[in-house]
Design a protein around this motif. Sequence first.
Motif, PDB file in Angstrom:
ATOM      1  N   PRO A  45       6.506   8.062  -3.527  1.00 26.01           N
ATOM      2  CA  PRO A  45       5.644   7.317  -2.612  1.00 26.01           C
ATOM      3  C   PRO A  45       6.260   5.969  -2.258  1.00 26.01           C
ATOM      4  CG  PRO A  45       4.679   7.397  -4.806  1.00 26.01           C
ATOM      5  CD  PRO A  45       5.915   8.228  -4.854  1.00 26.01           C
ATOM      6  N   LYS A  46       6.026   5.541  -1.016  1.00 24.17           N
ATOM      7  CA  LYS A  46       6.650   4.319  -0.530  1.00 24.17           C
ATOM      8  C   LYS A  46       5.642   3.180  -0.567  1.00 24.17           C
ATOM      9  CE  LYS A  46       7.303   6.478   3.378  1.00 24.17           C
ATOM     10  NZ  LYS A  46       7.746   6.944   4.709  1.00 24.17           N
TER      11      LYS A  46
ATOM     12  N   HIS B 163      -5.626  12.506   4.704  1.00 24.15           N
ATOM     13  CA  HIS B 163      -4.770  11.969   3.634  1.00 24.15           C
ATOM     14  C   HIS B 163      -3.358  12.498   3.807  1.00 24.15           C
ATOM     15  CE1 HIS B 163      -8.552  11.725   0.876  1.00 24.15           C
ATOM     16  NE2 HIS B 163      -8.574  10.862   1.864  1.00 24.15           N
ATOM     17  N   ARG B 164      -2.418  11.571   3.785  1.00 25.07           N
ATOM     18  CA  ARG B 164      -1.015  11.954   3.982  1.00 25.07           C
ATOM     19  C   ARG B 164      -0.402  12.416   2.683  1.00 25.07           C
ATOM     20  NH1 ARG B 164       1.801   7.060   7.119  1.00 25.07           N
ATOM     21  NH2 ARG B 164       3.789   7.710   6.276  1.00 25.07           N
ATOM     22  N   ILE B 165       0.158  13.605   2.672  1.00 29.49           N
ATOM     23  CA  ILE B 165       0.797  14.131   1.465  1.00 29.49           C
ATOM     24  C   ILE B 165       2.152  14.693   1.874  1.00 29.49           C
ATOM     25  CG2 ILE B 165       0.594  15.810  -0.418  1.00 29.49           C
ATOM     26  CD1 ILE B 165      -2.492  15.744   0.194  1.00 29.49           C
ATOM     27  N   GLY B 166       3.216  14.276   1.213  1.00 23.46           N
ATOM     28  CA  GLY B 166       4.540  14.775   1.542  1.00 23.46           C
ATOM     29  C   GLY B 166       4.778  16.135   0.905  1.00 23.46           C
ATOM     30  N   SER B 167       5.395  17.057   1.660  1.00 23.45           N
ATOM     31  CA  SER B 167       5.777  18.347   1.067  1.00 23.45           C
ATOM     32  C   SER B 167       6.594  18.102  -0.185  1.00 23.45           C
ATOM     33  CB  SER B 167       6.651  19.139   2.034  1.00 23.45           C
ATOM     34  OG  SER B 167       5.925  19.452   3.175  1.00 23.45           O
ATOM     35  N   ALA B 168       7.504  17.127  -0.097  1.00 23.83           N
ATOM     36  CA  ALA B 168       8.412  16.851  -1.219  1.00 23.83           C
ATOM     37  C   ALA B 168       7.663  16.340  -2.436  1.00 23.83           C
ATOM     38  CB  ALA B 168       9.465  15.842  -0.790  1.00 23.83           C
ATOM     39  N   GLU B 169       6.541  15.639  -2.198  1.00 19.51           N
ATOM     40  CA  GLU B 169       5.750  15.134  -3.318  1.00 19.51           C
ATOM     41  C   GLU B 169       5.212  16.317  -4.134  1.00 19.51           C
ATOM     42  OE1 GLU B 169       2.228  11.917  -3.107  1.00 19.51           O
ATOM     43  OE2 GLU B 169       3.151  12.397  -1.203  1.00 19.51           O
TER      44      GLU B 169
ATOM     45  N   ASP C 287       7.925  16.375   7.363  1.00 22.37           N
ATOM     46  CA  ASP C 287       7.300  17.252   6.382  1.00 22.37           C
ATOM     47  C   ASP C 287       6.136  16.570   5.682  1.00 22.37           C
ATOM     48  OD1 ASP C 287       8.963  19.382   6.977  1.00 22.37           O
ATOM     49  OD2 ASP C 287      10.565  18.519   5.756  1.00 22.37           O
ATOM     50  N   VAL C 288       5.282  15.952   6.470  1.00 19.28           N
ATOM     51  CA  VAL C 288       4.088  15.318   5.917  1.00 19.28           C
ATOM     52  C   VAL C 288       2.890  16.193   6.294  1.00 19.28           C
ATOM     53  CG1 VAL C 288       2.549  13.326   6.125  1.00 19.28           C
ATOM     54  CG2 VAL C 288       5.023  12.981   5.930  1.00 19.28           C
ATOM     55  N   ILE C 289       2.037  16.462   5.306  1.00 11.85           N
ATOM     56  CA  ILE C 289       0.854  17.292   5.532  1.00 11.85           C
ATOM     57  C   ILE C 289      -0.354  16.356   5.575  1.00 11.85           C
ATOM     58  CG2 ILE C 289      -0.449  19.291   4.676  1.00 11.85           C
ATOM     59  CD1 ILE C 289       2.072  20.044   3.043  1.00 11.85           C
TER      60      ILE C 289
ATOM     61  N   LEU D  92       0.866  -1.170   0.000  1.00 12.13           N
ATOM     62  CA  LEU D  92       0.000   0.000   0.000  1.00 12.13           C
ATOM     63  C   LEU D  92       0.906   1.225   0.000  1.00 12.13           C
ATOM     64  CD1 LEU D  92      -2.951   0.813   0.010  1.00 12.13           C
ATOM     65  CD2 LEU D  92      -2.850   0.927   2.481  1.00 12.13           C
ATOM     66  N   TYR D  93       0.676   2.098  -0.968  1.00  8.55           N
ATOM     67  CA  TYR D  93       1.563   3.253  -1.103  1.00  8.55           C
ATOM     68  C   TYR D  93       1.151   4.365  -0.161  1.00  8.55           C
ATOM     69  CZ  TYR D  93       3.968   0.960  -4.778  1.00  8.55           C
ATOM     70  OH  TYR D  93       4.752   0.061  -5.445  1.00  8.55           O
ATOM     71  N   THR D  94       2.152   4.959   0.464  1.00  8.13           N
ATOM     72  CA  THR D  94       1.879   6.093   1.344  1.00  8.13           C
ATOM     73  C   THR D  94       2.980   7.122   1.176  1.00  8.13           C
ATOM     74  OG1 THR D  94       1.268   6.770   3.580  1.00  8.13           O
ATOM     75  CG2 THR D  94       3.034   5.163   3.394  1.00  8.13           C
ATOM     76  N   SER D  95       2.753   8.304   1.727  1.00  8.21           N
ATOM     77  CA  SER D  95       3.688   9.403   1.516  1.00  8.21           C
ATOM     78  C   SER D  95       4.572   9.609   2.723  1.00  8.21           C
ATOM     79  CB  SER D  95       2.910  10.688   1.264  1.00  8.21           C
ATOM     80  OG  SER D  95       2.112  10.514   0.139  1.00  8.21           O
ATOM     81  N   GLY D  96       5.788  10.045   2.465  1.00  5.02           N
ATOM     82  CA  GLY D  96       6.697  10.370   3.550  1.00  5.02           C
ATOM     83  C   GLY D  96       7.435  11.647   3.224  1.00  5.02           C
ATOM     84  N   SER D  97       8.624  11.767   3.781  1.00  5.63           N
ATOM     85  CA  SER D  97       9.376  13.007   3.595  1.00  5.63           C
ATOM     86  C   SER D  97      10.005  13.108   2.216  1.00  5.63           C
ATOM     87  CB  SER D  97      10.479  13.111   4.639  1.00  5.63           C
ATOM     88  OG  SER D  97       9.936  12.904   5.904  1.00  5.63           O
TER      89      SER D  97
END
Length: 634
Positions: free
Chosen positions: A258-259, A512-518, A505-507, A249-254
Amino acid sequence: MSLSSQPHTFRLSPADYGHLVEQATVAPEQYWARESTRLTWSTNPSQAHCTKDGWFPGGVLNASVNCLDRHLEKRGDQHALVWQAEETDRVVTFTYRTLHERVCRMANVLRQQGVQTGDRVAIHLPSVPEGLIAMLACARIGAIHVVLFGGFSPEAIADRLADSGAVLVITANMGRRGPKRIPFKTTLDAALDLRLEALAVRHVLVVSVTQDDVDLTTGRDMWLTPLLNEAPADCAAQDMPASAPLFLLYTSGSTGKPKGIVHGTGGYLVWASYTHELVFDHQEGDIFWCTADIGWITGHTYGVYGPLLNGGTILLFEGMPSYPGPGRWWSVIQDHKVTTFYTSPTAIRALMREGDEVVQRHDLSSLRVLGTVGEPISQEAWSWFNDHVGGGRCAFVDTWWQTESGGIMISPVPGAVREKPASATLPLPGVHPVLLDERGAPKEGATEGVLCLRGSWPGRALTIWNDAALFERTYLQPYPGYYFTGDGARRDEDGYYWITGRVDDVINVSGHRIGSAEIEDALATELAIAESAAIGVPHDLKGQGIVVYVVPRDNAPEDLHVRAAKAITSKVGRYAAPERIHVVPDLPKTRSGKSVRRLLRKIACGETEGFGDLSTLADPEIVATLIALIQVPK
Ligand code: WT7
């Protein structure tokens, strides 16, 4: 609220709970060995702790057998899944027996399409029974499911298909969203066209959710229904080692990428069953409604696996909270006599706005347990949900956990742990949170710090797909000896935890998790943008909203705002659309060139003073320039 005002009989008393906490702490191996017997194993595990091969080494089992087959004798005719379509008069029910049959047929279809054990299968569907059926069908043949959220853009889908190496995708012609249609198939087609050479997708199976016709690519795409009807109704289950991946399952990090969080079979299922029973006080006859989309971990663990493992009845609703009119969710609870209702603070905030009267028009007396997840809940929203929806009679579980934890970690246990509004309260038996200072030293007593976890637990993710080193770097190395959650928390004098939000830096937008870097990576694809920074600011409805600062290149076009917004929605998805985009001459940076987000956050919130020592900035003047430039709407 005190425990005594709840008229329900809950499974556990405070004393029972204390006993579990003690056992899990004093003799963890015995504790988890006993909990592992919740599952039916083909070969029992030889150990009940975390080894280099994950939890429960030596164990062999099949997830779909645990969710379905083993219930057939006792519960063959009990409802396993009740699907409420968006049309009020359309309900489709599956007993454990009929669900078993559908899953077997789907598993046979996957086999016929050449899917092998260990292959990845992507599932890109709206809230229809086929999503759950496809997940369990993958599990039945030992294929790894990868559910993709319906709100992802074609680029986000393409990235995830490429990273996972999925060989087959199950999608829908269309999804319904109130009066609108969501073009699932054309979105997927666009994703496949984008990265054709990088993708392993050989087949696309299409569920006809609506009457709409869509283009099928010959040799690649097929309607699912005829295949299902022709497939044999029985399918032998594939035995899998406990540590075999059950899903990604893909999720967001710093980082921008996506991981792909990898969950195993044995440990994850023990955790799903354990936490579902404990936290939701699962009892015979319960109707469990989790409003989360299966595209998120909540939809996996509590929309599918937990309730089925425990022989419960799942309610799945296709529609939206307020369509065709306000109060639709309350009608669903009333009509289906939902006992356990698990949702998000974002949804509660939106429903509060419709007023109390809408709620009062419905009979919600079937409810026994209310739960929330995904973001901090305010005391106001907690009380409204508790008083107006729960009528002050229900247990309220504010559950803290994350994609990586597999299931709930910190939460009240009904009947056993006294609630405090807006606190996730205490760790579940066997979970050991610690609060650390910046140097990584544990802080005792009532305090605040970085939330980490000591030791392992069966539900912990195994790794990150294709990047085991990133798993180590992200979760295990920041605070050696501990698992780093990415959250901050406060502990009060009663040992209760109050989650304060992400420290990375996750918003968190509507849970819903969204990385600033994304977002910044998406903006970097727009040539007219030299650099950018994305930050989260408080938002009345969404919890956090995104504010973006962009620095234009020379001769940037006039419509830079529009281009920036488009870069984000096309790369990430509409759910990441920013509240505001500020075009600015520069960003406040340290001398080593790192943007200082703390300052950007303050400026975006309209603050004009209290910025502290700015002398370490490469250009201290930029702060005053930005304050003057940015007029925050009140
Ligand atoms: C992040 C995990 C767990 C399923 C849904 C989200 C935040 C989660 C709470 C809560 C305050 C919470 C944390 C966490 N979060 N639950 N009860 N109170 N914050 O899963 O997308 O992996 O996000 O959601 O910040 O780290 P996710």
